[in-house]
Design a protein around this motif. Structure first.
Motif, PDB file in Angstrom:
ATOM      1  N   VAL A   1      30.067  38.993  38.015  1.00 52.79           N
ATOM      2  CA  VAL A   1      30.171  38.073  36.604  1.00 52.79           C
ATOM      3  C   VAL A   1      30.009  39.280  35.473  1.00 52.79           C
ATOM      4  O   VAL A   1      29.265  40.155  35.916  1.00 52.79           O
ATOM      5  CB  VAL A   1      29.000  37.109  37.005  1.00 52.79           C
ATOM      6  CG1 VAL A   1      29.205  36.259  34.962  1.00 52.79           C
ATOM      7  CG2 VAL A   1      29.139  36.058  37.684  1.00 52.79           C
ATOM      8  N   PHE A   2      31.274  38.809  35.180  1.00 50.83           N
ATOM      9  CA  PHE A   2      31.501  39.749  33.807  1.00 50.83           C
ATOM     10  C   PHE A   2      30.904  39.347  32.550  1.00 50.83           C
ATOM     11  O   PHE A   2      31.258  37.680  32.150  1.00 50.83           O
ATOM     12  CB  PHE A   2      32.617  40.515  33.815  1.00 50.83           C
ATOM     13  CG  PHE A   2      33.022  42.115  34.681  1.00 50.83           C
ATOM     14  CD1 PHE A   2      32.152  43.278  33.970  1.00 50.83           C
ATOM     15  CD2 PHE A   2      32.719  41.546  35.800  1.00 50.83           C
ATOM     16  CE1 PHE A   2      32.754  44.055  35.199  1.00 50.83           C
ATOM     17  CE2 PHE A   2      33.415  43.168  37.192  1.00 50.83           C
ATOM     18  CZ  PHE A   2      33.168  44.141  36.253  1.00 50.83           C
ATOM     19  N   LEU A   3      30.532  39.611  31.824  1.00 48.26           N
ATOM     20  CA  LEU A   3      30.363  39.047  29.958  1.00 48.26           C
ATOM     21  C   LEU A   3      31.778  39.086  29.191  1.00 48.26           C
ATOM     22  O   LEU A   3      32.062  40.555  29.194  1.00 48.26           O
ATOM     23  CB  LEU A   3      29.619  39.281  29.558  1.00 48.26           C
ATOM     24  CG  LEU A   3      27.847  38.785  30.386  1.00 48.26           C
ATOM     25  CD1 LEU A   3      26.793  40.007  29.516  1.00 48.26           C
ATOM     26  CD2 LEU A   3      27.435  37.494  30.740  1.00 48.26           C
ATOM     27  N   ALA A   4      32.062  38.201  28.716  1.00 50.02           N
ATOM     28  CA  ALA A   4      33.391  38.140  28.133  1.00 50.02           C
ATOM     29  C   ALA A   4      33.817  37.907  26.566  1.00 50.02           C
ATOM     30  O   ALA A   4      32.830  36.079  26.394  1.00 50.02           O
ATOM     31  CB  ALA A   4      34.547  37.907  28.538  1.00 50.02           C
ATOM     32  N   LYS A   5      34.199  38.287  25.155  1.00 49.36           N
ATOM     33  CA  LYS A   5      33.936  37.771  24.717  1.00 49.36           C
ATOM     34  C   LYS A   5      35.068  36.089  24.807  1.00 49.36           C
ATOM     35  O   LYS A   5      35.798  36.059  25.321  1.00 49.36           O
ATOM     36  CB  LYS A   5      34.622  38.069  23.357  1.00 49.36           C
ATOM     37  CG  LYS A   5      36.254  38.747  23.436  1.00 49.36           C
ATOM     38  CD  LYS A   5      36.697  39.081  22.566  1.00 49.36           C
ATOM     39  CE  LYS A   5      37.856  39.888  22.591  1.00 49.36           C
ATOM     40  NZ  LYS A   5      38.253  40.355  21.880  1.00 49.36           N
TER      41      LYS A   5
ATOM     42  N   VAL B   1      32.951  35.289  31.871  1.00 56.27           N
ATOM     43  CA  VAL B   1      30.788  34.013  31.478  1.00 56.27           C
ATOM     44  C   VAL B   1      31.976  34.049  30.116  1.00 56.27           C
ATOM     45  O   VAL B   1      31.509  35.100  29.401  1.00 56.27           O
ATOM     46  CB  VAL B   1      29.978  34.571  31.827  1.00 56.27           C
ATOM     47  CG1 VAL B   1      29.423  33.761  30.686  1.00 56.27           C
ATOM     48  CG2 VAL B   1      30.116  34.146  33.231  1.00 56.27           C
ATOM     49  N   PRO B   2      32.241  33.535  29.362  1.00 59.93           N
ATOM     50  CA  PRO B   2      32.205  33.252  27.419  1.00 59.93           C
ATOM     51  C   PRO B   2      30.944  33.543  26.979  1.00 59.93           C
ATOM     52  O   PRO B   2      29.938  33.142  27.546  1.00 59.93           O
ATOM     53  CB  PRO B   2      33.090  32.285  27.176  1.00 59.93           C
ATOM     54  CG  PRO B   2      32.555  31.154  28.553  1.00 59.93           C
ATOM     55  CD  PRO B   2      32.328  31.999  29.526  1.00 59.93           C
ATOM     56  N   ILE B   3      31.238  35.148  25.464  1.00 56.25           N
ATOM     57  CA  ILE B   3      30.058  35.170  24.982  1.00 56.25           C
ATOM     58  C   ILE B   3      30.649  34.892  23.897  1.00 56.25           C
ATOM     59  O   ILE B   3      31.442  35.323  23.123  1.00 56.25           O
ATOM     60  CB  ILE B   3      29.788  36.958  25.422  1.00 56.25           C
ATOM     61  CG1 ILE B   3      28.581  35.900  27.178  1.00 56.25           C
ATOM     62  CG2 ILE B   3      28.174  36.526  24.391  1.00 56.25           C
ATOM     63  CD1 ILE B   3      27.605  35.511  27.126  1.00 56.25           C
ATOM     64  N   ASP B   4      30.022  33.768  23.087  1.00 56.54           N
ATOM     65  CA  ASP B   4      30.050  34.081  21.865  1.00 56.54           C
ATOM     66  C   ASP B   4      29.168  35.104  21.020  1.00 56.54           C
ATOM     67  O   ASP B   4      28.329  35.581  21.151  1.00 56.54           O
ATOM     68  CB  ASP B   4      29.650  32.564  20.426  1.00 56.54           C
ATOM     69  CG  ASP B   4      29.818  32.277  19.090  1.00 56.54           C
ATOM     70  OD1 ASP B   4      30.843  33.191  18.735  1.00 56.54           O
ATOM     71  OD2 ASP B   4      29.680  31.826  18.821  1.00 56.54           O
TER      72      ASP B   4
END
Length: 239
Positions: free
Chosen positions: A59-63, A87-90
């Protein structure tokens, strides 16, 4: 389900056929349980070649902008990054760094491998830049091991700004897990977090063979001086 379909049917076979990726040290990634996979970041394609070669779902974090686009382009963007296990990150709010850390901790609590690029952005010139301390904060808060991952030549396969990758063999290298349990209870101590981050970056330098530059990559992209970068980015915890 879409992740596995893309990995084994839609995208994976194509990548294996044309790029013949090689991953050394995959045995260093735990077969079960949470782990932080800390990688250098040379190319847009890093998030595809590495997960392709690892049996577990990373799992990677992405904007979040990658998941909220409109029209056909937005639809393909959502499918693309979902397939990559992102996984989307604001990142637009003032608490973006904390939101990323909270989401990362949740992913680890669920037992998944979490992929992180400590540099915070792609290297603009193939060098290895100073790591941000979010990776250390997560490691100390959760107590999970950190496994360094070196992407070797993906910047040659797909340089920044190049849409179509060059057909050549992709190489990756995984190092031994790093245990920071000796720093248990010291999450939030900026000196400890910097020390942990620097150790991770040192291992990445050893694995990748890159020249290390003790400046944040983002400051180089923004054409700021090292002094400005150190003052403005002082111990940012962005993962």
């Amino acid at each position: 389900m879409f992740y596995w379909v893309c990995k084994y049917i839609l995208i994976g076979p194509f990548l294996r056929l044309f790029f013949r990726p090689v991953l050394e040290g995959v045995e260093n990634i735990p077969a079960t349980g949470p782990v932080i996979l800390a990688s250098n970041h040379l190319s847009f394609s890093d998030s595809f070649f590495f997960p392709l070669m690892v049996p577990r779902r990373i799992v990677f974090l992405a904007k979040s902008e990658y998941f909220t686009g409109k029209g056909v382009k937005g639809m393909f963007s959502r499918l693309f990054f979902s397939a990559a296990g992102c996984v989307p990150i604001d990142r637009t709010s003032g608490s973006a760094a904390e939101a990323a850390l909270t989401t990362g901790a949740r992913v680890l609590a669920e037992g998944h491998p979490l992929g992180i690029y400590p540099e915070g952005t792609r290297s603009p010139d193939g060098k290895l830049y100073r790591g941000k301390t979010g990776v250390a904060r997560l490691a100390l808060q959760t107590g999970v091991p950190v496994v360094p991952v070196a992407m070797i030549n993906t910047d040659q396969v797909q340089p920044i700004g190049q849409l179509i990758p060059r057909i050549m063999r992709v190489r990756m290298r995984v190092g031994k897990p790093l245990d920071f349990s000796r720093y248990a209870g010291l999450a939030g101590n900026r000196f400890v977090e910097r020390s942990v981050t620097d150790q991770i970056m040192y291992d990445l330098m050893q694995l990748s063979g890159q020249q290390y530059v003790d400046v944040y990559a983002a400051s180089v992209k923004n054409n700021t001086t090292p002094a400005d970068a150190g003052q403005r980015a002082a111990e940012s915890v962005a993962a």
